[in-house]
Every structure is written in structure tokens, then in C-alpha cells.
Scaffold this active site. Sequence first.
Site, PDB file in Angstrom:
ATOM      1  CB  CYS B  50     -23.676  14.493 -12.554  1.00 41.16           C
ATOM      2  SG  CYS B  50     -23.685  13.768 -10.899  1.00 41.16           S
ATOM      3  CB  CYS B  53     -22.855  10.470 -13.360  1.00 43.01           C
ATOM      4  SG  CYS B  53     -24.626  10.800 -13.171  1.00 43.01           S
ATOM      5  CG  HIS B 120     -28.104  12.435 -12.241  1.00 46.90           C
ATOM      6  ND1 HIS B 120     -26.987  12.971 -11.629  1.00 46.90           N
ATOM      7  CD2 HIS B 120     -28.913  13.477 -12.525  1.00 46.90           C
ATOM      8  CE1 HIS B 120     -27.128  14.291 -11.556  1.00 46.90           C
ATOM      9  NE2 HIS B 120     -28.288  14.628 -12.087  1.00 46.90           N
ATOM     10  CG  ASN B 158     -26.930  17.796   4.263  1.00 47.41           C
ATOM     11  OD1 ASN B 158     -27.500  17.640   5.326  1.00 47.41           O
ATOM     12  ND2 ASN B 158     -25.682  18.237   4.175  1.00 47.41           N
ATOM     13  CB  SER B 166     -24.245  21.834  -3.869  1.00 47.05           C
ATOM     14  OG  SER B 166     -23.224  20.991  -3.405  1.00 47.05           O
ATOM     15  CG  HIS B 169     -25.515  11.136  -8.544  1.00 48.95           C
ATOM     16  ND1 HIS B 169     -25.323  10.710  -9.841  1.00 48.95           N
ATOM     17  CD2 HIS B 169     -25.525  10.005  -7.790  1.00 48.95           C
ATOM     18  CE1 HIS B 169     -25.203   9.392  -9.855  1.00 48.95           C
ATOM     19  NE2 HIS B 169     -25.316   8.946  -8.618  1.00 48.95           N
ATOM     20  CG  HIS B 171     -24.378  12.799  -2.476  1.00 45.13           C
ATOM     21  ND1 HIS B 171     -25.208  13.664  -3.164  1.00 45.13           N
ATOM     22  CD2 HIS B 171     -23.660  13.575  -1.631  1.00 45.13           C
ATOM     23  CE1 HIS B 171     -24.983  14.907  -2.757  1.00 45.13           C
ATOM     24  NE2 HIS B 171     -24.054  14.887  -1.821  1.00 45.13           N
ATOM     25  CD  GLN B 173     -21.503  15.512   2.787  1.00 36.73           C
ATOM     26  OE1 GLN B 173     -20.373  15.762   3.185  1.00 36.73           O
ATOM     27  NE2 GLN B 173     -22.362  16.469   2.488  1.00 36.73           N
TER      28      GLN B 173
HETATM   29  O1  LIG Z   1     -20.677  18.904   2.125  1.00 39.74           O
HETATM   30  P1  LIG Z   1     -21.531  19.710   1.196  1.00 39.74           P
HETATM   31  O2  LIG Z   1     -22.651  18.905   0.594  1.00 39.74           O
HETATM   32  O3  LIG Z   1     -20.718  20.414   0.147  1.00 39.74           O
HETATM   33  O4  LIG Z   1     -22.190  20.844   2.098  1.00 39.74           O
HETATM   34  C1  LIG Z   1     -23.394  20.726   2.818  1.00 39.74           C
HETATM   35  O5  LIG Z   1     -23.265  19.835   3.924  1.00 39.74           O
HETATM   36  C2  LIG Z   1     -22.312  20.211   4.930  1.00 39.74           C
HETATM   37  C3  LIG Z   1     -22.400  19.227   6.074  1.00 39.74           C
HETATM   38  O6  LIG Z   1     -23.678  19.206   6.679  1.00 39.74           O
HETATM   39  C4  LIG Z   1     -22.540  21.646   5.415  1.00 39.74           C
HETATM   40  O7  LIG Z   1     -21.454  22.030   6.214  1.00 39.74           O
HETATM   41  C5  LIG Z   1     -22.689  22.634   4.253  1.00 39.74           C
HETATM   42  O8  LIG Z   1     -23.049  23.894   4.751  1.00 39.74           O
HETATM   43  C6  LIG Z   1     -23.756  22.123   3.282  1.00 39.74           C
HETATM   44  O9  LIG Z   1     -23.906  23.001   2.205  1.00 39.74           O
END
Ligand SMILES: O=P(O)(O)O[C@H]1O[C@H](CO)[C@@H](O)[C@H](O)[C@H]1O
Lengths: 353, 353
Positions: B50, B53, B120, B158, B166, B169, B171, B173
Amino acid sequence: MFDFKEHSHRRYNPLLEQWVLVSPHRSKRPWSGQNEKQPTESLPEYDKGCFLCPGNERISGDKNPDYTGTYVFQNDFSALLPQTPSLPVSDDTDSSLQNRLLKAQNARGISKVICFSPKHNCPMPALSIEEIENVITTWQSELKLLSQDYLWVQIFENKGEAMGCSQPHPHGQIWANDFLPNELHKENVALKKYHDENGSNLLLDYALLESSLKERVVVENEDWIVVTPYWASWPFETLLLPKQPLFRLEEMTHRQSHHLAKILKSLTVKYDNLFETSFPYSMGWHFAPYFKDNRSIEHWQLHAHFYPPLLRSASVKKFMVGYEMLAEAQRDLTPEQAAHKLRDLSEKHYLFD
Amino acid sequence: MFDFKEHSHRRYNPLLEQWVLVSPHRSKRPWSGQNEKQPTESLPEYDKGCFLCPGNERISGDKNPDYTGTYVFQNDFSALLPQTPSLPVSDDTDSSLQNRLLKAQNARGISKVICFSPKHNCPMPALSIEEIENVITTWQSELKLLSQDYLWVQIFENKGEAMGCSQPHPHGQIWANDFLPNELHKENVALKKYHDENGSNLLLDYALLESSLKERVVVENEDWIVVTPYWASWPFETLLLPKQPLFRLEEMTHRQSHHLAKILKSLTVKYDNLFETSFPYSMGWHFAPYFKDNRSIEHWQLHAHFYPPLLRSASVKKFMVGYEMLAEAQRDLTPEQAAHKLRDLSEKHYLFD
Ligand SMILES: O=P(O)(O)O[C@H]1O[C@H](CO)[C@@H](O)[C@H](O)[C@H]1O
Ligand SMILES: O=P(O)(O)O[C@H]1O[C@H](CO)[C@@H](O)[C@H](O)[C@H]1O
């Protein structure tokens, strides 16, 4: 030095009066998220378990006729119904919080399904030009019929499981509304404003500009042009525009219909060729609403939007999620890069031709 | 007789000044489309592969410290960068089509990742109240830092592969912007208008109204309320609101922070319990932008949106596609039905407790 192919910037969408964030350097990001399921087996021409194939019984118990061209029927699970009772009228003098914040409105309409062809395995790019002309004619007759009663008729297609399509049999939908939905309302305001300010039509101006610049053109013929709009949100989003003033789909000449069928075929073949897959998208038509008063529709111009979700391959799509839902649409590759890729692809289908 | 639980209608979203189509009778529709992949195995507390981690090396070559609480680092594939060069200034007197229709703008910023916990396998609903308070404190310090340079700071998460995440873990943003993104711009306009017209705060009025009506309340404590807003688009969309005036996340008292941690835990546990799955969503915070002039922010009120895609089960989601993209968001079950389901669920997690 600023470079559009390298540096982040925002672009303005004059149709929806909002921005999109472009981050070209981000294309290098690795992907270890969800992969879209790929159709593994080729479909038969007729499927006895399909609700849409000729002669089969639908979930409602109705039986499809042995149709040979297109076939239209009322959606068995319509989101809109013509006979919905009226909401109680709200009291304008009532200044309570409830009346101010909890606003509802009537919504009547009708939802129909249109099978493009009796063949279970023939999506748009596999149809002949004549068969696509037949789809166009069907759209036109539905519009003539439904516009008598409704203010708006949304013609659209959800293609592929990634776009929420639950029936592989090639079909589109037609939802008629007694109200003007959000997106149409926004376009109506923006087109009107541009027309008032400049005395010309936004989308006709735009079609001619792109036709002269060439860099965002995907495919073009005498009557139509397909571009990746300067303000596209989806990676391979396109906009299909006539090159003459045209308010609505019902108003085309035979030549325009024929050329429309040809460009629809070219575009959908290119889409399939891009990742050698049955390319998913939602597409649909926007045109002058059927206002029941005598208001002017001069600012309107017919156009179709194609919103495809794939980003890098048949299985990796763009997610419009967190930042996009809460703040602003964001894209990685530029519309010019997308146009370049699509333009260079063959018009011969990787599978059907 | 009109029945909100049975008949189609539109509801008005006063925050975005647009409508949503509600079609309650459509819940009966069968589903044979795409199923979301379900996580099959439980995750380990530490995963050596990961990127997030503690102690592991990231794709950039940087090594994560042996962190024990939260951990913030700059996104290795940021959509925004602080050092982007400036766009050439456009000439206002240039009335060419190109200048009129191809509009771009600078976009600078910074993207960060915030790991909620070293573990994780501990998403928000598995964290203790203290650990969630720690996440809140981290959000607050990032805001204090980034608001010095930026006009807007979008905090979001997300969660789950269905929402484009993706990295399993846990998290979130943080994307800081030197511009006001679309959605914030729309809310700013709508909140200001309401404040000017009514002399009160739209979202505070709304919180108090829902708190008295109860029918859309999911969970509530002394300082906070979670509702399925009257105008929700997503099936189980919720809105988290303070019950006192509060411009921003940094301005909370200790008690408000503590109660916020508690309600975040309750809500995310309920979400997981709904379909007994790690419930995917995009969530994020909206609050008064950091305007650099002295303009009033009185019309603002802190709030969080939760946009979860699931509709009927852990594997069947709502697709916002054709009609929704081209015309208007559409939902099947009513917000009142969604609130009822969520409210009745236990606050004891089906797996972690
Ligand atoms: O930033 P990440 O996790 O790689 O990406 C994810 O969140 C982003 C912000 O909402 C988007 O633009 C991406 O399409 C999504 O896959
Ligand atoms: O009408 P269908 O194909 O059953 O359903 C599909 O298209 C509709 C209209 O865009 C959406 O509301 C649904 O979420 C989608 O699954």
C-alpha cells in the site's frame, strides 16, 4: 511560458455558463482502481431471453411485434406518466419556512423506448446508413407527435453497462416532459444571452469557428461537424452540430438527414475503434423547446451531446466524483488531444467491417 | 389525489437553484444491468504493497513516516500546482469569435492526501471518536495553512471503488484553488440571494425546520443534524448541518468538534449497515470561501454533502446517465423513504462492533 498541453487551466463552457478544470500533466497518473467489466462473448442476432427482440414477451406481459425496422413502445417502468394528479397549489402569501424551503412542482410526461433495429447484436456503428436514416425518421415522427402535448422531449441513448444500460439490445429512449428540465433551461438562458449580445447564434458561430480552426474537429461533412468542444468535461466528449441554422430535428432536408446518418455512423465507428470495444456513452439531442406561448426560439440551434466515460482503455473510465461533484468537473487530456486521437482513427469498424 | 409517495413531481434545490425529478412509483423497476464488484476479502491492518501505509515507499520514491495519527502529504499526481505559469492576458477589445468563444483562465493550487489512520483496514466508521476528532483537527490545520494563499480549499473523500477510489487505505483529499469552483460559486449566489431577501441564513433556517419536522432526519445531536435533503438527487444523499451559525470548520468549539466526530461516526456506521457493506460515497465540506477582499460572508453556513451511489443493494447503484446528464437528475425512492430507512438502522456496526 504557459503551455495548454502541459499546464493546468480552466475553460469556460458558454452553453452551461460554468467552468471545467483541465490538468494535462495529470495523464501520467497510474490507475489501480475499478476496472469496467468487458463484454466477453459476442451477441447472437436474436436472443429469446431479450425483452426487446421481435416477437418476445416483455415484463409487462405485452408481446413485441415481428418488427423489421425500428420499434417504439411505452416504457414498462416510466419515470413520468401523463395522468399524474396535480399538486395542491401553494399559497403565495404563506411566508412560512416550509413554504419557502420545501418547493415542489407537477411533473407529467411519458417515457418511450425505441429499438434501433430488430437485430440484437447491431448497435449504431453496425447499422447501415439506411438503417440509421430510419432511426432518424422515427425520432422525427415521435417529436411531431409528442410536441403537441409537451414542452420538452428528451431523446437519448445510454449505451453500455458502464452507462447504466441494462438491455444490450440496441435502443434509445424518449422522455417527454410538461416542464423544461434544468439543462435545457440553462442552455436556453445562455443561448438567449449570446444572441441578444451578439446578434448571432452561439452554436452556429461555434461550428463555423471550429470548422475553420480544425484542431478540435473529429469528423465533418457538408452539413455537419463533430468536435471535442473547447470546454468538454468527459475525456472523449463530443458535440455534433449542423453547419446551417436548424432549430429542430424535424426540420431537416433529406440531404441533411442523409448526412446526419453518415456522420453518426463515422463517429460511433471511431468511438468503437478507439479502444476496440463497444464504446459506452450517453448521447442525446437538444433543440428549441416547444414553448406553448409565442416566444422567440431564434437563439436555438439543434445539437447532440455525446458523453462517454472511458479514459484510458476499454476498462478504465474517468470518475466524476469527489472534487468534480463538490467543486468542478476536471479532465486530464486536453480536448485537442482527444480530437487528434479520434480524428486519426479509421472509419472502418474493427469488428463489423 | 396527489401522493408524494406515489406520484412523480419535481423538487427545488435552493442551494444550486435547480430541480430534481422524483418518480417514486419507479422503485418497482427490475434491474439486470451492471453489478458493482464487492470487496471479497477483509483487509489486513498493514499492507506492504500500500502506498499509504506507514513506513512504505510511495510511487514518487518518497517514504511515508511511521505515523500514528493522521498523515498529510502532497498528492504525487496533483491536478493543481502552485507554480503554473500565467496564461497570456486576453485582449478585451478583441471581438473575434475566437476571443468570444474560447475562454480560458489561470488555475493554480495544490492537492494533498490525508490518511485518516495508520490502519489500512479502518475507514471512518471503524475509527474511535478520538480518532475522528483527530481527522477534524487535521482538516482545521490544513485550512488555516492553505487559506492564507488560496480562495477555496475543497476537503473531500472518495470512498470505495464505485466512487473512483483507487487506494483502499482510508484517506481523503484536500484541493486548494486560486479560483472559486462552479459549485461554490452557485451556492454563494443562492445563499446571498436568500439572505438578502429574507434576512436570515438559508441553511440555518433549513436545519431548524428539519429538526422540527423530523421526517427527513437521519441522526441529530445537540450541535448537528443530518438530513436527506428535500431536494436530494442521490438515493441516500445526506446533508450534515450545524444547528448554530458557523461559517467555517476552523471556527468550532471543542464541544462542536466532539459532537461532529460523534455524528460522523453515527452516519457512516448507518451507511455501512444499510446494505452490510463498506458503503461507497463522495463526501466533502462547503463553507465560506476565503475571499481576499472584505466582502461579507454572512450568508454562508458550513455544511457537508454526502453523495453515495448505491440504490438497492451493495451491488446495484443508481446511474446518473442519459436523462440525468442531458436533462435533469432523477430519483426513485423519496428522500423521506431514504431517511426512514437510515434512521431505523442501528448505530452499532454490523462488522466492527
Ligand atoms: O485523486 P484520485 O483518487 O487519484 O482520483 C479520484 O478522485 C479525483 C478527484 O475527485 C478524480 O478526479 C478522479 O477521477 C478519481 O479517480
Ligand atoms: O431507463 P433505464 O434504461 O431502465 O435506466 C437507465 O436510464 C435512466 C435514464 O437516464 C436512468 O434514470 C437510470 O438510472 C439508468 O439505469
